[in-house]
Design an enzyme around this catalytic site. Structure first.
Site, mmCIF file in Angstrom:
data_model
loop_
_atom_site.group_PDB
_atom_site.id
_atom_site.type_symbol
_atom_site.label_atom_id
_atom_site.label_comp_id
_atom_site.label_asym_id
_atom_site.label_seq_id
_atom_site.Cartn_x
_atom_site.Cartn_y
_atom_site.Cartn_z
ATOM 1 N N HIS A 134 0.835 -1.208 0.000
ATOM 2 C CA HIS A 134 0.000 0.000 0.000
ATOM 3 C C HIS A 134 0.871 1.260 0.000
ATOM 4 O O HIS A 134 0.661 2.178 -0.800
ATOM 5 C CB HIS A 134 -0.924 0.008 1.219
ATOM 6 C CG HIS A 134 -1.697 1.275 1.411
ATOM 7 N ND1 HIS A 134 -2.693 1.671 0.540
ATOM 8 C CD2 HIS A 134 -1.602 2.244 2.356
ATOM 9 C CE1 HIS A 134 -3.186 2.841 0.957
ATOM 10 N NE2 HIS A 134 -2.544 3.208 2.048
ATOM 11 N N TYR A 194 -3.123 17.653 3.713
ATOM 12 C CA TYR A 194 -2.297 16.789 4.568
ATOM 13 C C TYR A 194 -0.879 17.300 4.827
ATOM 14 O O TYR A 194 -0.205 16.800 5.737
ATOM 15 C CB TYR A 194 -2.273 15.363 4.014
ATOM 16 C CG TYR A 194 -1.189 15.045 3.020
ATOM 17 C CD1 TYR A 194 -0.106 14.231 3.374
ATOM 18 C CD2 TYR A 194 -1.256 15.510 1.725
ATOM 19 C CE1 TYR A 194 0.885 13.923 2.465
ATOM 20 C CE2 TYR A 194 -0.277 15.204 0.811
ATOM 21 C CZ TYR A 194 0.797 14.405 1.180
ATOM 22 O OH TYR A 194 1.773 14.108 0.281
ATOM 23 N N THR A 240 -4.459 0.636 5.441
ATOM 24 C CA THR A 240 -4.974 -0.119 4.296
ATOM 25 C C THR A 240 -4.186 -1.401 4.082
ATOM 26 O O THR A 240 -2.961 -1.390 4.028
ATOM 27 C CB THR A 240 -4.872 0.728 3.020
ATOM 28 O OG1 THR A 240 -5.507 1.969 3.262
ATOM 29 C CG2 THR A 240 -5.532 0.030 1.850
ATOM 30 N N GLU A 295 -10.810 2.359 2.866
ATOM 31 C CA GLU A 295 -9.561 1.679 3.199
ATOM 32 C C GLU A 295 -9.930 0.444 4.011
ATOM 33 O O GLU A 295 -10.487 0.554 5.103
ATOM 34 C CB GLU A 295 -8.618 2.601 3.978
ATOM 35 C CG GLU A 295 -8.153 3.777 3.122
ATOM 36 C CD GLU A 295 -6.992 4.577 3.708
ATOM 37 O OE1 GLU A 295 -6.893 4.635 4.954
ATOM 38 O OE2 GLU A 295 -6.212 5.142 2.916
HETATM 39 CA CA CA Z 1 -6.330 4.498 7.054
#
Ligand code: CA
Length: 407
Positions: free
Chosen positions: A129, A239, A339, A194
């Site tokens: 991931h 983010y 995830t 996720e």
């Molecule tokens: Ca997550």
């Protein structure tokens, strides 16, 4: 003691005698939430059992609570004792007459959050991931950031928006910016899932007390499946530099049933070898993973089967890492793996990866193709794990349907 239950049909499904997960339920006739244990398609009422002499006096009060908190806080001796007693009760047909009246069909029960979520931590423990996301977000750089193989990367999420399976998910709005587009405010156009596995802390710690990975089973009560809903466009803009915020905090769904660690014992398998070797506080005397096979269904079509066993960082290492600085644990802390993605294209646990950021739509039924979630879409996560003697137990399910954004 037998290893099969007298409850009709129980052994044919994922909730046989070897599983016995705990949940919190109510009924139309008795709307007070109470603790039950699942056997087949039935729920055994533990509050009712606790009004008699079945449990030892010191354990009974835990089953008069409205969630699993009190029982989880009692620790492994109580967990083992109760599981042993329930196995005997539901395994020995001589108990059928006295116990059958304490069963409620799952179909007639309303399910609640099984425990009050104290803190919610989310990791990023799958190498596949993290590599996929690195390739998507930073195509010209090394996919893994320099810290990734030295520590299990994680962040603190929003405990108050962890919701039980079946809760509808309203599409979040926020500031969103795609690569070439202008900055806008509006409903997320890249709503994603996720698929994760979550671990629930039963026994807390004092502030300033790191937990060794080898003490994992002294603190962790059990596991639940987790769907960490994610708005990729909101996430991508917000983010930097402090990490995920509103793109994640609008909702996180968990299963109704907490699978005790003891039920996962047959699913223990070896975890991937780590290179470089981690610091001593992350080293396990006996390194292990759980061999869970997750299934992701989108509007009824299975689109992915992420394997949990290959996660680079193990649940025990995550627990050690989140306490190494002395941060305390509380009963009800939930930490999720991040995830779960495997190396194959059909093993990816997010739609961002599965559709390669929207480039490769997936088929979700007759003529229907998708990149990200549309209003009305339903996602269901399930998982199975090896049980004893070639059987399988099932963790599940975590479902959610997308509602349109608020006007
Ligand atoms: Ca997550």
């Amino acid at each position: 003691m037998t290893d099969t239950s007298w409850v009709e049909g129980a052994e044919a499904g994922p909730y046989g005698l070897a599983h016995l997960p705990y949940g919190v339920f109510s009924t139309a006739k008795d709307p007070a939430p109470r603790i039950g244990v699942r056997i087949g398609d039935q729920i055994l009422d533990l509050r009712a059992l606790a009004t008699g002499t079945f449990f030892l006096p010191w354990i009974r009060p835990a089953f008069h609570e409205h969630d699993l908190g009190g029982f989880m806080a009692m620790g492994p001796p109580a967990w083992r004792l109760v599981r042993h007693q329930l196995t005997e009760l539901l395994g020995d047909a001589r108990h059928r007459d006295q116990s059958a009246t304490l069963l409620t069909p799952v179909a007639k029960a309303r399910m609640h959050l099984p425990f009050q979520v104290a803190d919610y931590v989310d990791f990023y423990a799958s190498e596949d991931h993290a590599t996929n996301l690195g390739r998507l977000f930073r195509p010209d750089a090394e996919p893994l950031l320099p810290n990734w193989k030295h520590l299990p990367v994680g962040y603190h999420g929003r405990a108050g928006t962890v919701v039980p399976s079946g809760t509808p998910i309203t599409r979040p709005s926020g500031q969103r910016k795609t690569k070439d587009g202008p900055l806008e405010f509006g409903p997320s156009a890249r709503l994603d899932i996720e698929a994760e596995v979550g671990f629930v802390v039963g026994v807390g710690t004092e502030l300033g007390t790191p937990v060794s990975p080898d003490d994992f089973a002294e603190h962790v009560f059990g596991a639940v499946l987790v769907n960490d809903w994610s708005a990729r466009d909101i996430q991508a803009w917000e983010y930097v530099p402090l990490g995920p915020f509103l793109g994640k905090s609008f909702a996180t769904s968990i299963g109704h049933w907490v699978t005790p660690l003891d039920a996962l014992a047959p699913a223990r398998t070896t975890a991937p070898v780590q290179d470089p070797e981690p610091f001593a506080y992350l080293k396990e005397a006996e390194r292990f993973a759980y061999d869970l096979s997750i299934s992701v269904s989108w509007n009824g079509t299975e689109v992915s089967r992420p394997p949990f066993a290959g996660m680079y960082w193990t649940p025990a290492q995550m627990l050690a890492h989140m306490t190494v600085n002395g941060a305390s644990l509380r009963t009800g802390d939930l930490y999720a793996s991040g995830t779960v993605s495997g190396p194959e294209a059909d093993q990816r646990g997010s739609f961002l990866e599965l559709t390669w950021s929207g480039r490769d739509p997936v088929s979700v039924g007759e003529g229907e193709r998708r990149t990200f979630l549309e209003d009305g879409d339903t996602v269901v996560l399930n998982a199975t794990a090896p049980g004893p003697n070639g059987t399988r137990i099932g963790l599940g399910e975590v479902s959610g349907t997308i509602l349109p954004a608020l006007a």
